[in-house]
Each structure stands twice: as C-alpha cells, then as structure tokens.
Design a protein around this motif. Structure first.
Motif, PDB file in Angstrom:
ATOM      1  N   SER A 102     -37.093  13.773  51.350  1.00 46.32           N
ATOM      2  CA  SER A 102     -36.105  14.665  51.979  1.00 46.32           C
ATOM      3  C   SER A 102     -36.418  16.121  51.640  1.00 46.32           C
ATOM      4  O   SER A 102     -36.386  16.989  52.518  1.00 46.32           O
ATOM      5  CB  SER A 102     -34.691  14.341  51.483  1.00 46.32           C
ATOM      6  OG  SER A 102     -34.408  12.981  51.677  1.00 46.32           O
ATOM      7  N   ASP A 204     -45.055  11.561  58.133  1.00 48.00           N
ATOM      8  CA  ASP A 204     -44.231  11.019  57.056  1.00 48.00           C
ATOM      9  C   ASP A 204     -44.815   9.651  56.677  1.00 48.00           C
ATOM     10  O   ASP A 204     -44.769   8.705  57.463  1.00 48.00           O
ATOM     11  CB  ASP A 204     -42.787  10.903  57.564  1.00 48.00           C
ATOM     12  CG  ASP A 204     -41.823  10.435  56.495  1.00 48.00           C
ATOM     13  OD1 ASP A 204     -42.275   9.875  55.481  1.00 48.00           O
ATOM     14  OD2 ASP A 204     -40.608  10.611  56.681  1.00 48.00           O
ATOM     15  N   TYR A 207     -43.415   5.070  53.801  1.00 50.30           N
ATOM     16  CA  TYR A 207     -43.469   3.602  53.645  1.00 50.30           C
ATOM     17  C   TYR A 207     -44.883   3.100  53.339  1.00 50.30           C
ATOM     18  O   TYR A 207     -45.118   1.888  53.375  1.00 50.30           O
ATOM     19  CB  TYR A 207     -42.873   2.908  54.879  1.00 50.30           C
ATOM     20  CG  TYR A 207     -41.383   3.160  54.977  1.00 50.30           C
ATOM     21  CD1 TYR A 207     -40.493   2.480  54.155  1.00 50.30           C
ATOM     22  CD2 TYR A 207     -40.876   4.120  55.836  1.00 50.30           C
ATOM     23  CE1 TYR A 207     -39.134   2.742  54.192  1.00 50.30           C
ATOM     24  CE2 TYR A 207     -39.515   4.392  55.889  1.00 50.30           C
ATOM     25  CZ  TYR A 207     -38.654   3.700  55.064  1.00 50.30           C
ATOM     26  OH  TYR A 207     -37.303   3.959  55.098  1.00 50.30           O
ATOM     27  N   SER A 231     -43.220   9.868  49.074  1.00 45.51           N
ATOM     28  CA  SER A 231     -42.087   9.750  48.159  1.00 45.51           C
ATOM     29  C   SER A 231     -42.304   8.621  47.168  1.00 45.51           C
ATOM     30  O   SER A 231     -43.047   7.671  47.440  1.00 45.51           O
ATOM     31  CB  SER A 231     -40.848   9.447  49.000  1.00 45.51           C
ATOM     32  OG  SER A 231     -39.740   9.189  48.176  1.00 45.51           O
ATOM     33  N   LYS A 234     -39.562   4.474  48.031  1.00 45.72           N
ATOM     34  CA  LYS A 234     -39.584   3.146  48.666  1.00 45.72           C
ATOM     35  C   LYS A 234     -40.574   2.217  47.978  1.00 45.72           C
ATOM     36  O   LYS A 234     -40.176   1.251  47.341  1.00 45.72           O
ATOM     37  CB  LYS A 234     -39.892   3.287  50.158  1.00 45.72           C
ATOM     38  CG  LYS A 234     -39.050   4.335  50.863  1.00 45.72           C
ATOM     39  CD  LYS A 234     -37.629   3.912  51.132  1.00 45.72           C
ATOM     40  CE  LYS A 234     -36.846   5.061  51.744  1.00 45.72           C
ATOM     41  NZ  LYS A 234     -35.609   4.709  52.368  1.00 45.72           N
TER      42      LYS A 234
HETATM   43  C1  LIG Z   1     -38.830   7.834  57.334  1.00 49.54           C
HETATM   44  C2  LIG Z   1     -38.102   8.372  56.139  1.00 49.54           C
HETATM   45  N1  LIG Z   1     -38.438   9.580  55.651  1.00 49.54           N
HETATM   46  C3  LIG Z   1     -37.800  10.102  54.599  1.00 49.54           C
HETATM   47  C4  LIG Z   1     -36.767   9.428  53.960  1.00 49.54           C
HETATM   48  C5  LIG Z   1     -36.094  10.077  52.775  1.00 49.54           C
HETATM   49  O1  LIG Z   1     -36.441   9.452  51.590  1.00 49.54           O
HETATM   50  P1  LIG Z   1     -36.312  10.063  50.123  1.00 49.54           P
HETATM   51  O2  LIG Z   1     -35.711  11.403  50.230  1.00 49.54           O
HETATM   52  O3  LIG Z   1     -35.475   9.091  49.353  1.00 49.54           O
HETATM   53  O4  LIG Z   1     -37.698  10.108  49.568  1.00 49.54           O
HETATM   54  C6  LIG Z   1     -36.389   8.154  54.427  1.00 49.54           C
HETATM   55  C7  LIG Z   1     -35.285   7.416  53.781  1.00 49.54           C
HETATM   56  O5  LIG Z   1     -34.824   6.390  54.248  1.00 49.54           O
HETATM   57  C8  LIG Z   1     -37.084   7.607  55.543  1.00 49.54           C
HETATM   58  O6  LIG Z   1     -36.779   6.399  56.051  1.00 49.54           O
END
Ligand SMILES: Cc1ncc(COP(=O)(O)O)c(C=O)c1O
Length: 385
Positions: A102, A204, A207, A231, A234
């Motif tokens: 995020s 992004d 995953y 990130s 996940k």
């Molecule tokens: C595609 C995607 N991007 C970003 C995020 C944000 O994740 P985080 O801020 O927990 O790393 C999510 C969370 O569900 C996501 O599905």
C-alpha cells in the motif's frame, strides 16, 4: 456543522467486503458458525523465525526510525532474493522499503500522477488502485478484461485506451481477484508497448511466491525501466507488520527518497528487522509448505465450485482467490453474497469491490481458511444452492 471534507473523499469508496465482514462478525457474536472465504490474507500466522527476529529487535531497543529508504541490510537481502529467484539483481539502491505494498503504491502514484493524468488499470482489479489514482487527482481508466486475455491487459488494449494525458499502466501479476499470472512474453509485450507510447509501467507483484505451476516472472526479467510493487504481507505471511517494497528505475531514486521522507518517514523499524529473517532456509521451508497447502486448497475448491454451478473458465495460477461467475444463481452478486452469508454462514466478496465490468455476475472466494472449513463451506453451499 457541515463537514469540510475534500471533494476526492466522496469518490473513494469503502470496500463492500467490509459490510459482509461486519455482518459476519455480528452473526458470530450471536453464536452462528461463519466460514470466512472473504478475507484476502493468509490464515497462517507469521513464520516463527520472523516473529523471533522481531522480538529480538524489540529487546535490543531497535525502536527508532530507520532511513526513509529502509535498512541497508534489508535492501540488500531483497536484492539477493531477486538474484536467487529471478536471476536478476537490481542494485539495492533501487529498492525502497515501504509500509506494505500500500505504501509502495501510494509512493508510485504520488510520483507519477499529475492532476488529470490517466492511468490504465484492469477491471476487475485491486480496488485501491483506482482510489489512489483519484487521491492524486488523476483518472483511472478501468479496462474490462476477461478470461479471453487471461484477465490481463494486452498491448492492443493499451494502445486503444492510450491518450495524450495517459501517464502509466498499473497491473498486477498474479492478479487480485482473478489469480491470473502474466507470462514472460506478455510482460515483455506490455513493457515494450507502454515504453513505445512514452508511459511508465507499474507491476504489482505482491502475490509472487504464491504460484502453483510455474513461478511468475518478474517484470525485472524484461526491463530495468518499470516500477515493481511487492510486499511481505502475502507470501511471507506478514500482513499486520505493514512492510513492503518498491523497485524503481535508477533515475527516479532521488525523487522517491524525497517523497518517502515526507509521506511516511520510514517503514516500521521492528518489522524491517523481523523481515531480515524472511529469507533464511528455515523460513523458506515453512513458506514452501504453506504454498503447497494453498495449492491443495485451490485444487479442492476449484472443481467443487464448478460442480456447484459457478463459472470459472480457467485455472488461476497464483494468489489465493477464485473469481467465480454466479450468473446461474443471481444477476446481483451483492445480494447473492449477503443471502449466502445469512443462509449458510459462508462469507464471500461481491464482484463490485473489484470494478464494474460484469461485477454483478461475479463473486470472489478466498481460500485463506483451512481445508476442513473449505469442505464444510462447499457442503453448506451445496445444500443451499
Ligand atoms: C493486489 C494487491 N496489491 C496491494 C495490496 C496491499 O497489500 P499490503 O499493503 O498489505 O502489502 C493488496 C492487498 O490485498 C493486493 O491484493
């Protein structure tokens, strides 16, 4: 007193799934058994070696700010991770540690989006993307994608929707909510097309790691000129630690540093120290077991849902979601999800959270709960439907 909120706030919607979650919690408080298939985070707790490293950091008093760009040791560890897994090693200076993906998405949009700039994204897609674009006074162009193009953008779509004010393409692989993975050739085509049109590509890759046949290629495998969002949430099971990263093209480093200093100062220090244990052999073994468990769940839930009459045209290769057509039961997925919750106690996410294209005819199932719960959930749905 009238509220003096800025105009943008009205355009930013809460998640519909929060309504489902709130109702599910109410029902649980009344003693109903609820099976949660709406939640987009792993049910596993953070691997123990990471928790231990976090505790050690606390005991050692690592409670101060780190540099805005993140701990040097962690930036190096992330660079080494790319080297081991993808065979490319970006300079650690290009890696910015952020509060979750995020934080990385917010930085990227703050960096790239001017008022009225357009950013191309997919519909369905991750809901925050269009909201972050709006936050920067830009305009999200939500391009409908279907199983025909593996729920991903193609160069033809990018060309068709390009305009003089388009600044960037923002995509995810594997994607939320479809689990669709872009292969190397498609990534290369999208990269070439975006660069030819004079735009910036943001991919992004949150995953990554959660893929079930071939591992997903990183856009870094095809170019040094794209932005990569990632990130620890996940694959590494660290949602609550709020830690992610962004790999940026070399020329943007100074500007991203400046923005990070001003927007969040630094990512959480304890989380950064904990994440240093994310790459050990011990942690990797735990994560691999979890990946296999997610695959087992997908391989159970996918045929089971198809058998119930949900339409899932292709086998998703990554993430932990199944985006399922519910035409056969309803043309209003929001009411359908609410009904299912009331009658069966199974919580799922209506398609409207991910866009508007055929959103009322889709729901998302997350297999972020145990096999036992998935089996019970399918049984309840079978009886009800
Ligand atoms: C595609 C995607 N991007 C970003 C995020 C944000 O994740 P985080 O801020 O927990 O790393 C999510 C969370 O569900 C996501 O599905």
């Amino acid at each position: 007193m009238p509220l003096l909120t800025a105009a943008r706030v009205a355009d930013i919607r809460p998640f519909y799934v929060m309504e489902i979650l709130a109702r599910a919690r109410d029902l649980e408080a009344q003693g109903r058994s609820i099976i949660h298939m709406e939640i987009g985070e792993p049910d596993f707790v953070t691997p123990q070696p990471i928790i231990d490293a976090g505790k050690r950091a606390l005991d050692r008093g690592y409670t101060h700010y780190t540099p805005a760009v993140g701990l040097t040791a962690l930036r190096e560890a992330v660079a080494d991770f790319y080297d081991r897994h993808y065979g490319v090693r970006p300079s650690p200076k290009r890696i910015f540690i952020t509060p979750g993906a995020s934080g990385a998405l917010l930085l990227a949009m703050a960096l790239l989006v001017n008022p009225r700039s357009r950013v191309l994204t997919t519909d369905p897609g991750y809901p925050c993307n269009r909201h972050l674009i709006r936050l920067m006074e830009g305009e999200a162009v939500n391009i409908p994608v279907t199983a025909e193009t593996n729920f991903q953008l193609t160069p033809a779509m990018i060309k068709e929707h390009w305009s003089p004010t388009t600044a960037a393409v923002l995509m995810a692989s594997p994607a939320n909510p479809t689990g669709a993975v872009c292969n190397r050739e498609s990534l290369a085509d999208i990269t070439a097309c975006t660069q030819r049109l004079g735009g910036v590509l943001v991919v992004d890759e949150i995953y990554h790691g959660l893929t079930y046949s071939n591992s997903a290629p990183s856009v870094l495998n095809v170019t040094d000129g794209a932005f990569v969002i990632n990130s620890f949430s996940k694959y590494f099971g660290m949602t609550g630690w709020r830690l992610g990263w962004m790999v940026v093209p070399e020329d943007y480093q100074a500007d991203v540093d400046k923005l990070a200093q001003n927007i969040f100062l630094a990512a959480p220090t304890i989380a950064q120290h904990a994440a240093l244990a994310a790459y050990t052999a011990e942690t990797s073994a735990i994560l691999e077991q979890r990946r296999i468990e997610f695959m087992r769940r997908r391989d159970f839930l996918l045929p089971a849902l198809r058998d119930l009459g949900f339409h899932i045209p292709a086998t998703p290769q990554g993430a932990f979601y199944l985006y399922a057509g519910c035409d056969r039961f309803s043309d209003d997925s929001q009411t359908f999800a609410a009904d299912i919750l009331e009658h069966t106690g199974v919580a799922i996410t209506p398609g409207l959270d991910f866009g508007t294209h055929k959103a009322r005819r889709h729901v998302r199932f997350a297999y972020t709960t145990s096999m036992e719960n998935l089996e019970a959930g399918v049984e309840r749905l079978r009886k009800y439907l």
